[in-house]
Design a protein around this motif. Sequence first.
Motif, PDB file in Angstrom:
ATOM      1  N   PRO A  43       0.838  -1.310  -0.002  1.00  0.00           N
ATOM      2  CA  PRO A  43      -0.040  -0.098  -0.014  1.00  0.00           C
ATOM      3  C   PRO A  43       0.915   1.178   0.082  1.00  0.00           C
ATOM      4  O   PRO A  43       0.492   2.212  -0.598  1.00  0.00           O
ATOM      5  CB  PRO A  43      -0.855  -0.186   1.213  1.00  0.00           C
ATOM      6  N   TYR A  44       1.942   1.279   0.775  1.00  0.00           N
ATOM      7  CA  TYR A  44       2.874   2.627   0.712  1.00  0.00           C
ATOM      8  C   TYR A  44       3.384   2.752  -0.529  1.00  0.00           C
ATOM      9  O   TYR A  44       3.346   3.843  -1.105  1.00  0.00           O
ATOM     10  CB  TYR A  44       3.796   2.261   1.845  1.00  0.00           C
ATOM     11  N   THR A  45       3.998   1.829  -1.191  1.00  0.00           N
ATOM     12  CA  THR A  45       4.330   1.845  -2.659  1.00  0.00           C
ATOM     13  C   THR A  45       3.308   2.474  -3.779  1.00  0.00           C
ATOM     14  O   THR A  45       3.528   3.322  -4.401  1.00  0.00           O
ATOM     15  CB  THR A  45       4.875   0.647  -3.120  1.00  0.00           C
ATOM     16  N   ALA A  46       1.797   1.730  -3.450  1.00  0.00           N
ATOM     17  CA  ALA A  46       0.781   2.242  -4.396  1.00  0.00           C
ATOM     18  C   ALA A  46       0.558   3.785  -4.390  1.00  0.00           C
ATOM     19  O   ALA A  46       0.153   4.422  -5.124  1.00  0.00           O
ATOM     20  CB  ALA A  46      -0.328   1.202  -4.398  1.00  0.00           C
ATOM     21  N   ILE A  47       0.608   4.071  -3.040  1.00  0.00           N
ATOM     22  CA  ILE A  47      -0.079   5.395  -2.576  1.00  0.00           C
ATOM     23  C   ILE A  47       0.905   6.376  -3.009  1.00  0.00           C
ATOM     24  O   ILE A  47       0.590   7.662  -3.519  1.00  0.00           O
ATOM     25  CB  ILE A  47      -0.030   5.525  -1.045  1.00  0.00           C
ATOM     26  N   ASN A  48       2.255   6.166  -2.944  1.00  0.00           N
ATOM     27  CA  ASN A  48       3.166   7.224  -3.207  1.00  0.00           C
ATOM     28  C   ASN A  48       3.892   7.208  -4.577  1.00  0.00           C
ATOM     29  O   ASN A  48       4.414   7.901  -5.177  1.00  0.00           O
ATOM     30  CB  ASN A  48       4.688   7.140  -2.575  1.00  0.00           C
ATOM     31  N   LEU A  49       3.405   5.871  -5.314  1.00  0.00           N
ATOM     32  CA  LEU A  49       3.878   5.920  -6.564  1.00  0.00           C
ATOM     33  C   LEU A  49       3.347   7.036  -7.767  1.00  0.00           C
ATOM     34  O   LEU A  49       4.386   7.678  -8.439  1.00  0.00           O
ATOM     35  CB  LEU A  49       3.477   4.630  -7.299  1.00  0.00           C
ATOM     36  N   PRO A  50       2.179   7.600  -7.733  1.00  0.00           N
ATOM     37  CA  PRO A  50       1.740   8.688  -8.565  1.00  0.00           C
ATOM     38  C   PRO A  50       2.598   9.923  -8.231  1.00  0.00           C
ATOM     39  O   PRO A  50       2.931  10.518  -9.204  1.00  0.00           O
ATOM     40  CB  PRO A  50       0.337   8.863  -8.205  1.00  0.00           C
ATOM     41  N   LEU A  51       2.713  10.045  -6.954  1.00  0.00           N
ATOM     42  CA  LEU A  51       3.644  11.416  -6.850  1.00  0.00           C
ATOM     43  C   LEU A  51       5.046  11.162  -7.303  1.00  0.00           C
ATOM     44  O   LEU A  51       5.722  12.119  -7.909  1.00  0.00           O
ATOM     45  CB  LEU A  51       3.927  11.699  -5.213  1.00  0.00           C
ATOM     46  N   THR A  52       5.605  10.036  -7.292  1.00  0.00           N
ATOM     47  CA  THR A  52       6.913   9.753  -7.642  1.00  0.00           C
ATOM     48  C   THR A  52       7.156   9.960  -9.265  1.00  0.00           C
ATOM     49  O   THR A  52       7.934  10.438  -9.927  1.00  0.00           O
ATOM     50  CB  THR A  52       7.329   8.721  -7.372  1.00  0.00           C
ATOM     51  N   ILE A  53       5.956   9.581  -9.990  1.00  0.00           N
ATOM     52  CA  ILE A  53       5.904   9.739 -11.346  1.00  0.00           C
ATOM     53  C   ILE A  53       5.690  11.067 -11.814  1.00  0.00           C
ATOM     54  O   ILE A  53       6.356  11.345 -12.744  1.00  0.00           O
ATOM     55  CB  ILE A  53       4.633   8.801 -11.977  1.00  0.00           C
ATOM     56  N   LEU A  54       4.943  11.892 -10.935  1.00  0.00           N
ATOM     57  CA  LEU A  54       4.577  13.353 -11.460  1.00  0.00           C
ATOM     58  C   LEU A  54       5.964  13.973 -11.215  1.00  0.00           C
ATOM     59  O   LEU A  54       6.280  15.024 -12.115  1.00  0.00           O
ATOM     60  CB  LEU A  54       3.583  13.995 -10.645  1.00  0.00           C
ATOM     61  N   VAL A  55       6.657  13.621 -10.163  1.00  0.00           N
ATOM     62  CA  VAL A  55       7.956  14.705 -10.004  1.00  0.00           C
ATOM     63  C   VAL A  55       8.783  14.312 -10.942  1.00  0.00           C
ATOM     64  O   VAL A  55       9.725  15.178 -11.521  1.00  0.00           O
ATOM     65  CB  VAL A  55       8.358  14.534  -8.325  1.00  0.00           C
ATOM     66  N   MET A  56       9.102  13.036 -11.208  1.00  0.00           N
ATOM     67  CA  MET A  56      10.172  12.569 -12.081  1.00  0.00           C
ATOM     68  C   MET A  56       9.765  13.119 -13.370  1.00  0.00           C
ATOM     69  O   MET A  56      10.831  13.416 -14.248  1.00  0.00           O
ATOM     70  CB  MET A  56      10.372  11.063 -11.848  1.00  0.00           C
ATOM     71  N   ARG A  57       8.592  12.882 -13.741  1.00  0.00           N
ATOM     72  CA  ARG A  57       8.227  13.513 -15.213  1.00  0.00           C
ATOM     73  C   ARG A  57       8.591  14.834 -15.252  1.00  0.00           C
ATOM     74  O   ARG A  57       9.082  15.212 -16.518  1.00  0.00           O
ATOM     75  CB  ARG A  57       6.686  13.195 -15.478  1.00  0.00           C
ATOM     76  N   SER A  58       8.342  15.799 -14.390  1.00  0.00           N
ATOM     77  CA  SER A  58       8.651  17.190 -14.496  1.00  0.00           C
ATOM     78  C   SER A  58      10.378  17.286 -14.729  1.00  0.00           C
ATOM     79  O   SER A  58      10.541  18.262 -15.566  1.00  0.00           O
ATOM     80  CB  SER A  58       8.169  17.877 -13.353  1.00  0.00           C
ATOM     81  N   PHE A  59      10.994  16.417 -14.207  1.00  0.00           N
ATOM     82  CA  PHE A  59      12.529  16.714 -14.107  1.00  0.00           C
ATOM     83  C   PHE A  59      12.881  16.083 -15.615  1.00  0.00           C
ATOM     84  O   PHE A  59      13.701  16.575 -16.372  1.00  0.00           O
ATOM     85  CB  PHE A  59      12.934  15.974 -13.230  1.00  0.00           C
TER      86      PHE A  59
END
Length: 260
Positions: free
Chosen positions: A126-142
Amino acid sequence: MIFFLAPILWQILTAVKLNEDISAIPNVYLPSEFTFEHYTQLFSRRPFLTYIFNSALVASISTILCLVLGSPAAYTLTRMNLPGEKLILAGILIITLFPYVLLFLGLLELVKAMGLGNNYLALIIPYTAINLPLTILVMRSFFQQLPQDLEDAAKMDGYKTWGMLVNILLPMTLPALATTGILTFIFAWNEYIFALTFITEEAKKTIPVATAQIGGASLFDIPYGPIAAATVLGTLPLVILVLVFQRQIVQGLTAGAVKG
């Protein structure tokens, strides 16, 4: 600063006060005598080192999984023209805005069905699934800020997509990795509701749950000293982590804020 730091200072002082000073009226703000008995009680009466290990294990694995899964996904959404890309991004954004507490009952049923009760995976997944969208959005902006010419040059030198991502692009996005990694780690370290419900075995409890369950000698005795000591010990690793990576965190959080 005074408004936000005063409660922290109060916890630190409470953790080293004598019980007489903690219960004194009027309040004793600066005690004349200090003690570390509350810290020793944490380790003598309960397996507090085990709780620290459990929190560190769950938080570290979920953070690594978020970065390992989120970085390729972010690169794919940045450079490869996928059908329905805007719809996918909209879905990811909606997930980041969704209160994770509302997922509790559904996750509870999944944990029961999969037999993951009292298993670290009941928290890691659950921790991975909940934080994965934020990771994708931040990394995509970079990834969007990196010049396309850099990738073209790497491909001309013989790099495949995965090799180029690991050896060239990810080292250049260290601020984003640090930012998302720290945020994921802090969330997993501090999360309480899932850890309280999915883990009931004493040897697998995390720090927030163990701290909340610290009891006194009687029903009406509230052990303020040990609770304050546990709070300080539970917060110290996060403070050290943020101080170590503070420069990368600031760069990651301010990325894209200023153009020119």
